[in-house]
Write a protein that holds these residues in place. Structure first.
Motif, short mmCIF file in Angstrom:
data_model
loop_
_atom_site.label_atom_id
_atom_site.label_comp_id
_atom_site.label_asym_id
_atom_site.label_seq_id
_atom_site.Cartn_x
_atom_site.Cartn_y
_atom_site.Cartn_z
N VAL A 105 0.85 -1.18 0.00
CA VAL A 105 0.00 0.00 0.00
C VAL A 105 0.89 1.23 0.00
O VAL A 105 1.69 1.43 0.91
CB VAL A 105 -0.91 0.00 1.23
CG1 VAL A 105 -1.75 1.27 1.27
CG2 VAL A 105 -1.80 -1.23 1.23
N PHE A 106 0.78 2.03 -1.04
CA PHE A 106 1.50 3.30 -1.11
C PHE A 106 0.47 4.42 -0.99
O PHE A 106 -0.74 4.18 -1.04
CB PHE A 106 2.23 3.42 -2.46
CG PHE A 106 3.35 2.44 -2.64
CD1 PHE A 106 4.65 2.77 -2.25
CD2 PHE A 106 3.11 1.18 -3.16
CE1 PHE A 106 5.68 1.85 -2.41
CE2 PHE A 106 4.15 0.27 -3.32
CZ PHE A 106 5.43 0.60 -2.94
N ASP A 107 0.97 5.62 -0.82
CA ASP A 107 0.02 6.73 -0.71
C ASP A 107 -0.77 6.89 -2.00
O ASP A 107 -1.97 7.15 -1.96
CB ASP A 107 0.78 8.03 -0.41
CG ASP A 107 1.29 8.03 1.02
OD1 ASP A 107 0.83 7.17 1.81
OD2 ASP A 107 2.15 8.86 1.35
N GLU A 108 -0.08 6.73 -3.14
CA GLU A 108 -0.75 7.02 -4.41
C GLU A 108 -1.50 5.82 -4.98
O GLU A 108 -2.45 5.98 -5.72
CB GLU A 108 0.28 7.47 -5.47
CG GLU A 108 0.88 8.81 -5.18
CD GLU A 108 1.98 8.71 -4.15
OE1 GLU A 108 2.59 7.61 -4.05
OE2 GLU A 108 2.21 9.66 -3.39
N TYR A 109 -1.03 4.64 -4.65
CA TYR A 109 -1.68 3.48 -5.25
C TYR A 109 -1.51 2.24 -4.37
O TYR A 109 -0.76 2.26 -3.38
CB TYR A 109 -1.09 3.20 -6.65
CG TYR A 109 0.38 2.85 -6.64
CD1 TYR A 109 0.78 1.51 -6.63
CD2 TYR A 109 1.36 3.83 -6.63
CE1 TYR A 109 2.12 1.19 -6.60
CE2 TYR A 109 2.69 3.52 -6.60
CZ TYR A 109 3.08 2.19 -6.59
OH TYR A 109 4.37 1.84 -6.57
#
Lengths: 355, 355, 355, 355, 355
Positions: A105-109
């Motif tokens: 899980v990344f901030d953008e995607y």
């Protein structure tokens, strides 16, 4: 399915991390890119080239599903990773087809990688293929190794506007595709279940080395499967828990439901493991039983005839003075005696429950 | 009881989630709806049609138990779900009879799904049926697949005002019904316990392939049962913990008590599992013992008669010059020698504790 | 000790929860109530009737131990529950003798239920009896099924003012009684340990079906015991942790000590479980060894005599022209040859370490 | 090493808790008290009587190690407990030599009880002895059952001022002694490792009942050891975590290091457990292999000679008209036929890889 | 690879903790020190003596990798520990080559110790070597036992400026080296996987005592490996979690990726363990099957010829009056009868599926 993900190690030892190296076989000449763009009113499906993709990214109100088949063109994928702002390791994971199922899980995607499984035909092996999902705002990108997938029904639901999928966003599309993947696990398991039952019958009725080999093969397949499916629980559970910023509240109950299906898959697999151990026991016991029966036959024959032969041997001796030999009915007495002894033996065996 | 919940997958792959498809067999022509409405003073039981249900929902002071038997009329159930404000997935779970036991807590209502088990007769299989409980304020709705349930005693207690059930609310009714379900697990386990004991005796006294097959069958049944019963602990534990807004403080100690019964069910099941492994060991050892005895008989017979036969063979040789043959008592000497050898052998076997 | 707590279910299915039904056998005509009331200066023991109990409750400075033997008079117990302000389920648990060991902490009182075990004599079964402790301010109530318990030494310590028991409160009395119960587990385990050792010797020296049956029986007993003793850890650990308002600070180190004894009981039991598995292995190996020896004897006898018999058979043939038969020493040559062959065989067996 | 700590129960049932009863054997007439008092400049070792102890307690700047050998003089120990302000249960634990390894942290002091193990000689049993450590400010008291310990090297380091021990406080002394105890576990394990390897060779090359018994004995010893060593992890981990007020920051890394050694001990033990299971498998397989070979010999002999004997038997029949008997070379034809049959059989066996 | 780390204990019992004693074998005359110093623009590799090291420490902007091969010169290492401000125990761990893989996080530096494994050639053992990493600001120190390591590719990447390694700091260098170590585990596992498969074939087709010994050896190796590799998960997981002050945010995703590789190593190892158990089962079953076949041959031969021999024996008796003997075709009748009986027997065996 192989146990050691060999290619990866062979190809990649010594390379810097984050280097994109496709570790599978190339099955297509060109990477195929198919987009499906839809909202409640409208739907649009098209095979495009990567160059044309940009124009489809403009309308941010529609849900855009970009389905990429073929991972061998690493230059294209590298470019794509840069264009969409993906981490180098993300793209490396996508092309390493021996990846353990994982969720990042990344901030953008959000990226979820798992295995899609299909039974091509009853006899054949299970066809396993790595599939990666990248969810980024209104866009869902899927990466597949080969043409042919389990998403046909989802496509139909989108194109024919069945159910509520057209009313929902890309997170629901992610759910729908994951659901299709997990549903196919059940089909694969069903197949395995049938094989176990057939082995069970073989083990019971006609245990042979072939059964043993098949059983062993089958246990090994389950071992493999287990390693592939177990981490999926975490992946799906993690989407609900850790990717809160990407998943709408409406989609959550569906993910919870999917999570429970995954648990059911795992439990079924565990039952199969236990069952296949049971079949092994059954096989060994069947074999023991047979051995036992063989021994009984040997013992019955020997126990009856060895003493009789001895008696015959005695009267075959050449002593000059053996009074019985001169009796007129001596021969018949002996035969009668042997008959009685045989009946006695048979009675003894029946009493011992051997016959 | 089947291991792979086949129908579900076969019927549902490709359908949008939340689509109501009944995955069991239809056993009634019409869905039967029975209501029992009661408070401390008054009780009322009636078979109604769904159209008449509305009028019974007016009096909110009474406890209303709506018992629905038959899940095949999905249109009716869909309508009902809408009328009562239930989530689509809730209704889907109700009609999917291969559901893993589960508990879902929503703001407006609580749904618990589990398996009701009954032994029809001693010989027959365990009859398993999915039962769903929806608790919504003063109303408890139960969904059953087939007529026939384990709630007869609860009905009697309500109708004849026994115990404190009429003084309490719908949450207590939920408890009472769950208690009846769990109590029947004990009956089922008792049945299994008896089967294990009978197999134990068979394994000890008369081990045959039939015993093995029965044992194997029985182990498989336990495996199945385990998968069905294990999640129930979570369900019942979860009602107390997570459904606080729907459960009154008075009912909680009862639920705790029920929770402990569930643990006792699970522990009993584990003991049965261990016991059935023990029976398998016993069977295998019994078999080994028998084999051993067979071998002993064979060895005793062979060891006595083979040497004797050899002696007889020696004196059956046709050499021209064999001095013993001309002795007058040669034959009797030999017979006597053989007798002594036999006694020696028997003594040896006794010393070896073979006979 | 039975695995399925049958009576409970048979008697109680269909009854409202909280209904008092004694599920054991009645062993006394009348319920026996004995009180011991004491403080540092004074001690007082008396058998009383329930009617006289009230007067003993007045002096709240003394510790009062009410020991009730016999649980069949449910009316009396029901009345008592009301008088002492106990929850209905508490009294139900007291009379259900198949209760899983448990601890319930209420604001007013604490109830602990466990099993008291005694070995009546070396040969006999373990005598198991349910015992319930209710601690309520200065009062400790104990409920036993039958006369005869393990508390004799505690009574003596109170009556003869040994140790510090008379200086302490009811919580310490609870500890002292629990300690007596757990101490007796050690005696029971010692007994089992001796049985295992005796079975071990049998398995080693004289493995028979009887050994197997005894071993199996013994494993089953351990399984049972395990189920009974395991939850006790929680009970005793829970008294220290959850019943803080009823346990004085001084008593806590004693409870901690008792808790560690309980862990030692459980660990010993686990070692016994492992040991009894070991004995089973030993038994099976012993059996295999014996089988091996039987086979060796058979093989030695057969391997020596079958070829000799063949030679004898050859010279017993009736061909007209067999030159050896006419040799004068032919017979003795053959006998000598047989002797040499036999010695060769024996040498071969010795080399193979069979004899 | 015994499995059930018998003496304790036999001696102590019925005694009030906290009563000091020494449960081991008395090996010394008098309790031996040795003190070592040291600081960076000075060191002082002396055997004293308890009466003289007081004077050594005055100088609080020095580290004082009081080593007490012999636990039978319970009066002395009781007095000592009072003098040093120890809880009754602490002293009870010290004299109960069947204590499970434990750590108790009080405000004033810390008590750690564990087992010291030594191999007296290669053949003999492991000598196990309970040792208790009480750390109280600048004083460390150790209680041993018998003379002879593993602390010799620590004493030398103190007396000869090797390493940093003289610069440090009593908490470091505690560490150094614990380290000596744990180091000896490695020696004990090494011994066991050698035994397992020797059993492994036996099982492979000459499996006999004696091997089995030794193997079984050895497994049981490991079981025992495991029960003794497992809790030590908690004890040593607990000193670092829970006894913060008694352990200086400097000593902590050493304790952490010691903790890791303990884990290594436990892991080695687990590997030994697995290995000894492996040896058992090896033994059983070796036995099966031998059985197999025995059976092969039997089968080869029988398969060759039984048919030949039959042929000989045929020509030993006394029919009047048997044409072969009158042939001049009949006998030699038969012998030649038998020779050919034998060669055929031997070829068959070679093909089957039996010989 | 040895199970008990003997040398350590033998050499070190009685020594104060923190004493530097190298517990391995000396393989070099002199300790070799190689430095690689680099930043984005520049790189510099040189073999130096410890005396020259100081000058390389001045430029703090470059990353400095100090690679030390050979641990026998404890004086040098002690000096080095003092110069770099390392804890005594750190240096002790570095030179104790039987260290369990561990991670220690100090304020000033981080030390990670693990095993580097290489397969020298297919047949030979796995070469295991302890390797320690000390990360201290811009400096990474590695300690190896012997020349020859798995870092060649990392060196090339630095020297030839491949990938991003030159742009990053010492923490990334630590990652890159750890990654190289873990990558080699895969190669080792692959090797083992091939051995297991070859054993599997042997067990199936030609089970002999040699197979058993090899299998046993192989299981033991896996046991060892498991003990070596398991703790590495903690080490690598710990670097990311506990060494936050030494690891830059950019390096973390790489460590996470490495952590997942470690999990994959462990899972693969577990699958191998299961597989090797499976091979053992296969071996035993293969053996049983062979035994069974041997028994069948014996039984067939015996069952056919023993009765025939009996008949021949009967007609070899010397009774004066045996009417069959005088029949002209008696002999042929008997031979025909024997032929029919044999055919009957063969039919029976075919029906029993023995032939």
């Amino acid at each position: 399915m192989k146990i050691l993900r060999r290619n990866k190690e062979h190809f990649k030892i010594g390379l810097p991390p984050g280097a994109l190296v496709y570790t599978g076989e190339q099955s297509l000449k060109e990477v195929e890119i198919t987009i499906i763009s839809y909202d409640q009113e409208d739907v649009y499906e098209e095979k495009i080239t990567y160059e044309n993709l940009a124009e489809h990214l403009i309308n941010k109100k529609k849900v855009l599903w970009i389905d990429i088949v073929g991972l061998h063109d690493v230059d294209l994928l590298e470019k794509m990773g840069l264009d969409f702002g993906l981490h180098r390791l993300t793209m490396e994971d996508v092309v390493s087809i021996d990846q353990r199922p994982k969720l990042e899980v990344f901030d953008e995607y959000v990226i979820a990688i798992l295995k899609m499984m299909q039974c091509i035909d009853k006899e054949s092996e299970i066809d396993e293929e790595q599939i990666s999902f990248i969810l980024k705002d209104g866009i869902l990108i899927t990466f597949q190794e080969r043409p042919g997938d389990v998403f046909q029904f989802v496509r139909i639901r989108i194109l024919e506007n069945r159910g509520s999928i057209r009313k929902r966003k890309a997170d629901y599309l992610l759910y729908a595709l994951l659901d299709a993947v997990v549903d196919n696990y059940f089909v694969v398991l069903e197949n395995i279940g049938e094989k176990i039952e057939s082995l069970e019958n073989q083990a019971m009725e006609d245990p042979s080395t072939k059964t043993l080999a098949a059983l062993y093969q089958q246990r090994r397949q389950l071992m493999e499967l287990r390693r592939t499916i177990y981490p999926i629980r975490e992946v799906i559970g993690g989407i609900e828990k850790n990717a809160e910023h990407k998943i709408s509240k409406d989609t959550k109950p569906f993910l919870r439901d999917l999570y429970e299906n995954t648990i059911q898959v795992i439990e079924t697999m565990e039952v199969f493991r236990d069952m296949s151990s049971g079949v092994l026991d059954l096989y060994m016991n069947s074999l023991s039983n047979r051995m036992n029966n063989v021994m009984k036959v040997l013992t019955i024959i020997s126990t009856i005839f060895i003493p009789l032969s001895f008696v015959a041997g005695v009267y075959g001796m050449n002593f000059e003075y053996m009074p019985e030999l001169t009796w007129h009915y001596g021969y018949f007495y002996v035969l009668t005696g042997m008959g009685i002894a045989t009946l006695g033996m048979l009675g003894f065996f029946r009493w011992k429950k051997w016959i």
